[in-house]
Write a protein that holds these residues in place. Structure first.
Motif, PDB file in Angstrom:
ATOM      1  N   TRP A 130     -10.326  73.466 -31.964  1.00 17.41           N
ATOM      2  CA  TRP A 130      -9.052  73.568 -32.997  1.00 17.41           C
ATOM      3  C   TRP A 130      -7.689  73.120 -32.386  1.00 17.41           C
ATOM      4  CZ3 TRP A 130      -4.908  75.731 -30.451  1.00 17.41           C
ATOM      5  CH2 TRP A 130      -4.834  76.610 -29.473  1.00 17.41           C
ATOM      6  N   GLY A 131      -7.733  72.729 -31.150  1.00 21.86           N
ATOM      7  CA  GLY A 131      -6.501  71.859 -30.822  1.00 21.86           C
ATOM      8  C   GLY A 131      -6.312  70.444 -31.391  1.00 21.86           C
ATOM      9  N   PRO A 132      -7.588  69.787 -31.436  1.00 24.86           N
ATOM     10  CA  PRO A 132      -7.308  68.243 -32.059  1.00 24.86           C
ATOM     11  C   PRO A 132      -7.047  68.677 -33.538  1.00 24.86           C
ATOM     12  CG  PRO A 132      -9.000  68.226 -30.363  1.00 24.86           C
ATOM     13  CD  PRO A 132      -8.579  69.637 -30.446  1.00 24.86           C
ATOM     14  N   ILE A 133      -7.693  69.531 -34.397  1.00 27.44           N
ATOM     15  CA  ILE A 133      -7.396  69.871 -35.457  1.00 27.44           C
ATOM     16  C   ILE A 133      -6.008  70.361 -35.953  1.00 27.44           C
ATOM     17  CG2 ILE A 133      -8.052  71.337 -37.368  1.00 27.44           C
ATOM     18  CD1 ILE A 133     -10.906  71.618 -36.289  1.00 27.44           C
ATOM     19  N   VAL A 134      -5.400  71.119 -35.167  1.00 28.94           N
ATOM     20  CA  VAL A 134      -4.214  71.646 -35.505  1.00 28.94           C
ATOM     21  C   VAL A 134      -3.161  70.200 -34.889  1.00 28.94           C
ATOM     22  CG1 VAL A 134      -2.414  72.740 -34.411  1.00 28.94           C
ATOM     23  CG2 VAL A 134      -4.426  73.833 -34.671  1.00 28.94           C
ATOM     24  N   ALA A 135      -3.300  69.384 -34.080  1.00 28.27           N
ATOM     25  CA  ALA A 135      -2.694  68.167 -33.753  1.00 28.27           C
ATOM     26  C   ALA A 135      -2.651  67.079 -34.915  1.00 28.27           C
ATOM     27  CB  ALA A 135      -3.259  67.665 -32.299  1.00 28.27           C
ATOM     28  N   GLY A 136      -4.101  67.178 -35.434  1.00 27.46           N
ATOM     29  CA  GLY A 136      -4.097  66.125 -36.843  1.00 27.46           C
ATOM     30  C   GLY A 136      -3.420  66.532 -37.815  1.00 27.46           C
ATOM     31  N   LEU A 137      -3.648  67.923 -38.085  1.00 29.05           N
ATOM     32  CA  LEU A 137      -2.698  68.615 -39.394  1.00 29.05           C
ATOM     33  C   LEU A 137      -1.103  68.023 -39.053  1.00 29.05           C
ATOM     34  CD1 LEU A 137      -4.736  71.957 -39.783  1.00 29.05           C
ATOM     35  CD2 LEU A 137      -4.855  69.922 -41.527  1.00 29.05           C
ATOM     36  N   ALA A 138      -0.641  68.310 -37.871  1.00 31.09           N
ATOM     37  CA  ALA A 138       0.581  68.206 -37.588  1.00 31.09           C
ATOM     38  C   ALA A 138       1.075  66.770 -37.992  1.00 31.09           C
ATOM     39  CB  ALA A 138       0.996  68.769 -36.284  1.00 31.09           C
ATOM     40  N   VAL A 139       0.186  65.807 -37.508  1.00 27.67           N
ATOM     41  CA  VAL A 139       0.534  64.321 -37.720  1.00 27.67           C
ATOM     42  C   VAL A 139       0.335  64.098 -39.113  1.00 27.67           C
ATOM     43  CG1 VAL A 139      -0.353  61.980 -37.015  1.00 27.67           C
ATOM     44  CG2 VAL A 139      -0.178  63.960 -35.517  1.00 27.67           C
ATOM     45  N   LEU A 140      -0.592  64.475 -39.743  1.00 25.98           N
ATOM     46  CA  LEU A 140      -0.511  64.358 -41.216  1.00 25.98           C
ATOM     47  C   LEU A 140       0.830  65.023 -41.877  1.00 25.98           C
ATOM     48  CD1 LEU A 140      -4.504  64.806 -41.960  1.00 25.98           C
ATOM     49  CD2 LEU A 140      -3.118  62.728 -42.032  1.00 25.98           C
ATOM     50  N   GLY A 141       1.147  66.285 -41.388  1.00 32.08           N
ATOM     51  CA  GLY A 141       2.472  66.712 -41.694  1.00 32.08           C
ATOM     52  C   GLY A 141       3.543  65.788 -41.894  1.00 32.08           C
ATOM     53  N   SER A 142       3.613  65.173 -40.712  1.00 39.42           N
ATOM     54  CA  SER A 142       4.560  64.170 -40.415  1.00 39.42           C
ATOM     55  C   SER A 142       4.461  63.089 -41.485  1.00 39.42           C
ATOM     56  CB  SER A 142       4.558  63.501 -38.990  1.00 39.42           C
ATOM     57  OG  SER A 142       4.684  64.655 -37.910  1.00 39.42           O
ATOM     58  N   PHE A 143       3.269  62.514 -41.727  1.00 41.83           N
ATOM     59  CA  PHE A 143       2.942  61.365 -42.740  1.00 41.83           C
ATOM     60  C   PHE A 143       3.344  61.828 -44.000  1.00 41.83           C
ATOM     61  CE2 PHE A 143       0.135  59.994 -45.825  1.00 41.83           C
ATOM     62  CZ  PHE A 143       0.360  58.464 -45.876  1.00 41.83           C
ATOM     63  N   VAL A 144       3.161  63.119 -44.398  1.00 43.74           N
ATOM     64  CA  VAL A 144       3.732  63.667 -45.792  1.00 43.74           C
ATOM     65  C   VAL A 144       5.307  63.524 -45.913  1.00 43.74           C
ATOM     66  CG1 VAL A 144       3.872  65.456 -47.333  1.00 43.74           C
ATOM     67  CG2 VAL A 144       1.707  64.931 -46.330  1.00 43.74           C
ATOM     68  N   VAL A 145       5.825  63.965 -44.719  1.00 38.38           N
ATOM     69  CA  VAL A 145       7.396  64.165 -44.729  1.00 38.38           C
ATOM     70  C   VAL A 145       7.899  62.809 -44.866  1.00 38.38           C
ATOM     71  CG1 VAL A 145       9.214  64.807 -43.250  1.00 38.38           C
ATOM     72  CG2 VAL A 145       7.302  66.328 -43.692  1.00 38.38           C
ATOM     73  N   ARG A 146       7.418  61.911 -44.143  1.00 34.85           N
ATOM     74  CA  ARG A 146       7.679  60.402 -44.198  1.00 34.85           C
ATOM     75  C   ARG A 146       7.539  59.695 -45.605  1.00 34.85           C
ATOM     76  NH1 ARG A 146       8.750  56.717 -40.207  1.00 34.85           N
ATOM     77  NH2 ARG A 146       8.817  54.761 -40.638  1.00 34.85           N
ATOM     78  N   GLN A 147       6.430  60.115 -46.141  1.00 36.81           N
ATOM     79  CA  GLN A 147       6.259  59.570 -47.584  1.00 36.81           C
ATOM     80  C   GLN A 147       7.421  60.281 -48.481  1.00 36.81           C
ATOM     81  OE1 GLN A 147       4.032  56.964 -47.851  1.00 36.81           O
ATOM     82  NE2 GLN A 147       4.383  57.427 -45.744  1.00 36.81           N
ATOM     83  N   ALA A 148       7.484  61.568 -48.312  1.00 34.76           N
ATOM     84  CA  ALA A 148       8.781  62.273 -49.258  1.00 34.76           C
ATOM     85  C   ALA A 148       9.816  61.643 -49.269  1.00 34.76           C
ATOM     86  CB  ALA A 148       8.562  63.557 -48.953  1.00 34.76           C
ATOM     87  N   ARG A 149      10.175  61.162 -47.984  1.00 34.80           N
ATOM     88  CA  ARG A 149      11.628  60.681 -47.786  1.00 34.80           C
ATOM     89  C   ARG A 149      11.826  59.212 -47.984  1.00 34.80           C
ATOM     90  NH1 ARG A 149      12.976  63.886 -41.916  1.00 34.80           N
ATOM     91  NH2 ARG A 149      13.289  65.853 -42.882  1.00 34.80           N
ATOM     92  N   SER A 150      10.958  58.581 -48.214  1.00 37.20           N
ATOM     93  CA  SER A 150      10.735  57.111 -48.599  1.00 37.20           C
ATOM     94  C   SER A 150      11.173  56.770 -49.765  1.00 37.20           C
ATOM     95  CB  SER A 150       9.455  56.414 -47.870  1.00 37.20           C
ATOM     96  OG  SER A 150       9.397  54.983 -48.271  1.00 37.20           O
ATOM     97  N   ALA A 151      12.044  55.523 -49.960  1.00 39.14           N
ATOM     98  CA  ALA A 151      12.264  55.192 -51.235  1.00 39.14           C
ATOM     99  C   ALA A 151      11.249  54.670 -52.050  1.00 39.14           C
ATOM    100  CB  ALA A 151      13.822  54.332 -51.403  1.00 39.14           C
ATOM    101  N   ALA A 152      10.240  53.944 -51.028  1.00 37.29           N
ATOM    102  CA  ALA A 152       9.159  53.102 -51.697  1.00 37.29           C
ATOM    103  C   ALA A 152       8.220  53.604 -50.747  1.00 37.29           C
ATOM    104  CB  ALA A 152       9.504  51.635 -51.569  1.00 37.29           C
ATOM    105  N   PRO A 153       7.400  54.649 -50.891  1.00 36.52           N
ATOM    106  CA  PRO A 153       6.440  55.034 -49.862  1.00 36.52           C
ATOM    107  C   PRO A 153       5.069  54.470 -50.078  1.00 36.52           C
ATOM    108  CG  PRO A 153       6.558  56.705 -51.510  1.00 36.52           C
ATOM    109  CD  PRO A 153       7.702  55.813 -51.960  1.00 36.52           C
ATOM    110  N   MET A 154       4.384  54.325 -48.979  1.00 33.42           N
ATOM    111  CA  MET A 154       3.072  53.782 -49.063  1.00 33.42           C
ATOM    112  C   MET A 154       2.045  54.717 -50.178  1.00 33.42           C
ATOM    113  SD  MET A 154       0.503  52.938 -45.764  1.00 33.42           S
ATOM    114  CE  MET A 154      -0.074  54.487 -45.368  1.00 33.42           C
ATOM    115  N   LEU A 155       2.117  55.871 -50.194  1.00 41.35           N
ATOM    116  CA  LEU A 155       1.387  56.805 -50.861  1.00 41.35           C
ATOM    117  C   LEU A 155       2.549  57.675 -51.588  1.00 41.35           C
ATOM    118  CD1 LEU A 155      -0.993  58.421 -51.775  1.00 41.35           C
ATOM    119  CD2 LEU A 155      -1.002  59.864 -49.652  1.00 41.35           C
ATOM    120  N   PRO A 156       2.789  57.400 -53.016  1.00 38.77           N
ATOM    121  CA  PRO A 156       3.657  58.217 -53.631  1.00 38.77           C
ATOM    122  C   PRO A 156       2.982  59.631 -53.860  1.00 38.77           C
ATOM    123  CG  PRO A 156       3.356  55.823 -54.729  1.00 38.77           C
ATOM    124  CD  PRO A 156       2.217  56.246 -53.510  1.00 38.77           C
ATOM    125  N   LEU A 157       3.806  60.703 -53.233  1.00 33.38           N
ATOM    126  CA  LEU A 157       3.270  61.894 -53.484  1.00 33.38           C
ATOM    127  C   LEU A 157       3.669  62.570 -54.973  1.00 33.38           C
ATOM    128  CD1 LEU A 157       4.962  63.463 -50.336  1.00 33.38           C
ATOM    129  CD2 LEU A 157       2.858  62.548 -50.586  1.00 33.38           C
TER     130      LEU A 157
END
Length: 494
Positions: free
Chosen positions: A236-263
């Protein structure tokens, strides 16, 4: 009368160049399955355990998924010709490293680099077709050729993988890529049109790194469940860490004016559910194909070639179902019921595999299960991908299709890791017959049962979440993500 803009002059050698592009696409499709049949032999040769075997597959699909959205931007920055030739050269080198690997670790590293270069080849090949073929009718023929190569790659991979493993060596399932890639590279230097690089095109490296690292954490944790309990910190440690990193990815996309992945793509409920259906379909087909490979060879004692041929009914059922849905049913039935019916058929097929035991036969259990699974998957992918690419703005059409490809790669990565862990754990805990084969079959059947249950949940989700709208007949095909090169990425300027 308003003058129409002149039609762009088509590239004179476009049909010969299409041959190079077709080989590039064949390589990326081929390597998703060609190693499957060779895995039991490779495992015996290199001496790695059952809990590690899924990494030979997921190392490829993981980097493919994590870097696919940035692959088109790399082509824009370097120029399509340079990106395609560089991708072929890198794929050849990675294939040579993997094919000559003296250890499990080197094999997995080579496979990961293969996936990274495949993430460049796939969108570059599609964008090259879109640019070289300016006439609508010719472009349709070119994409049809590309789609045929893409859809047949998995079938060719299973049969060729079995033949090479049995007649030569499992290593040639990887080394054969070197011959094809270098041949296409030499031909490409003469046949591909020259394209201008655009050094001002930004590369969202941070976002790509976050996406790949997050997915790797999930797969790493799931893979460790094969040798540890799910409650163990190493799981569960790597899984939780992976989810946290993916959460950071989502936050980055949400704040970007031209995201790599439009949410915004996920705000449409039908589109979001369709992505789930696509991913779940790949979980079923990839995860269970790995289990059946070991069932055929380790339990039934079949040769690698026999094993590859045994999968042909599955591939044929997918092709028949996909043709029927896209050619007839999609014009008359709502997408909701097409996708729901497809997932239901797949769940029924996987449910049959959940009844496997030492007394089961290929003809009465495995064959009907594969036919049902194939018919179901063919019915899911076509309408689901049409849904995800309809109703989006032109600037997001390519990335919407690319995300469908990402969903496939993510589904295969996580699916193979989770199902392999379930099978290994169930085999280890089996207390029935002293025959070691019975424990193996129990593990495979347990994995199948979990997949069938998950697909039943997806059926409910599809019926509740998809709208009743009909599918569009003008959407991109399931084989790729056309127009990816036209899409904005993080930090892009317009």
């Amino acid at each position: 009368m308003t003058d129409q803009p002149p039609m762009p002059t088509p590239f004179p050698g476009r049909w010969r160049a299409l041959g190079v592009i077709a080989v590039a696409q064949l390589l990326t499709a081929l390597d998703a399955t060609i190693v499957n049949i060779a895995l039991p032999t490779a495992q015996h040769d290199l001496g790695f355990g059952d809990g590690q075997r899924q990494w030979v597959i997921t190392a490829y699909t993981l980097t493919f998924a994590g870097l696919l959205l940035i692959g088109g931007r790399i082509a824009d920055r370097l120029g399509r010709r340079t990106a395609l030739l560089g991708g072929l050269g890198g794929f050849a080198l990675a294939s040579a490293v993997a094919g000559l690997a003296p250890s499990f670790e080197v094999l997995v590293a080579g496979r990961a680099v293969q996936g990274a270069f495949a993430a460049v080849l796939a969108p570059t090949a599609l964008s090259s077709i879109a640019v070289m073929f300016t006439d609508g009718r010719e472009r349709g023929r070119a994409f049809a050729t590309y789609g045929a190569v893409a859809s047949s790659g998995a079938i060719v991979g299973l049969v060729v993988g079995g033949a090479l493993t049995e007649l030569v060596s499992w290593r040639w399932c990887l080394l054969v890529n070197v011959l094809f890639a270098l041949g296409a590279l030499v031909a490409g230097t003469r046949l591909l049109p020259r394209t201008e690089p655009h050094a001002d095109v930004p590369l969202p490296l941070a976002s790509a790194a976050l996406a790949t690292a997050g997915l790797a954490g999930l797969v790493y944790g799931a893979a460790h469940a094969a040798t540890h309990a799910w409650t163990d910190p190493q799981v569960w440690g790597p899984i939780v860490a992976g989810l946290a990193v993916l959460g950071s990815f989502v936050v980055r996309q949400a704040r970007s004016a031209a995201p790599m992945l439009p949410l915004t793509l996920f705000r449409d409920r039908s589109r979001a559910v369709s992505y789930v259906a696509i991913a779940s379909g790949v979980v079923a087909s990839f995860g269970l194909s790995l289990m059946l490979t070991y069932y055929f060879q380790a339990v039934l004692g079949w040769s690698p070639l026999h094993t590859g041929l045994a999968f042909l009914p599955l591939s044929a059922a997918v092709s028949v179902s996909g043709y029927a849905v896209s050619g007839v049913l999609a014009r008359t039935l709502p997408a909701r019921w097409l996708v729901a019916t497809g997932v239901t058929l797949a769940a029924g097929g996987i449910g049959l595999l959940a009844t496997l035991d030492l007394g089961s036969s290929y003809a009465t259990t495995v064959l009907p299960a594969m036919v049902l699974l194939g018919l179901g998957m063919g019915g899911v992918f076509t309408p689901a991908i049409q849904i995800v690419t309809s109703g989006v703005s032109p600037r997001d059409a390519g990335v919407a299709a690319a995300v469908a490809n990402v969903a496939m790669q993510v589904g295969s990565s996580l699916g193979v890791a989770v199902l392999n862990s379930i099978a290994v754990s169930a085999t280890r805990g089996y207390t029935g017959s002293p025959d070691p084969r019975a424990a193996l079959v129990h593990g495979y059947a347990t994995s199948a049962g979990w997949v069938a249950a998950a697909l039943a949940v997806v059926v409910v989700l599809v019926v509740a979440g998809l709208s009743g709208r009909a599918t569009s007949q003008h959407s991109p095909s399931p084989s790729g993500s056309a127009r990816l090169e036209q899409e904005p990425t993080e930090g892009a300027t317009r």
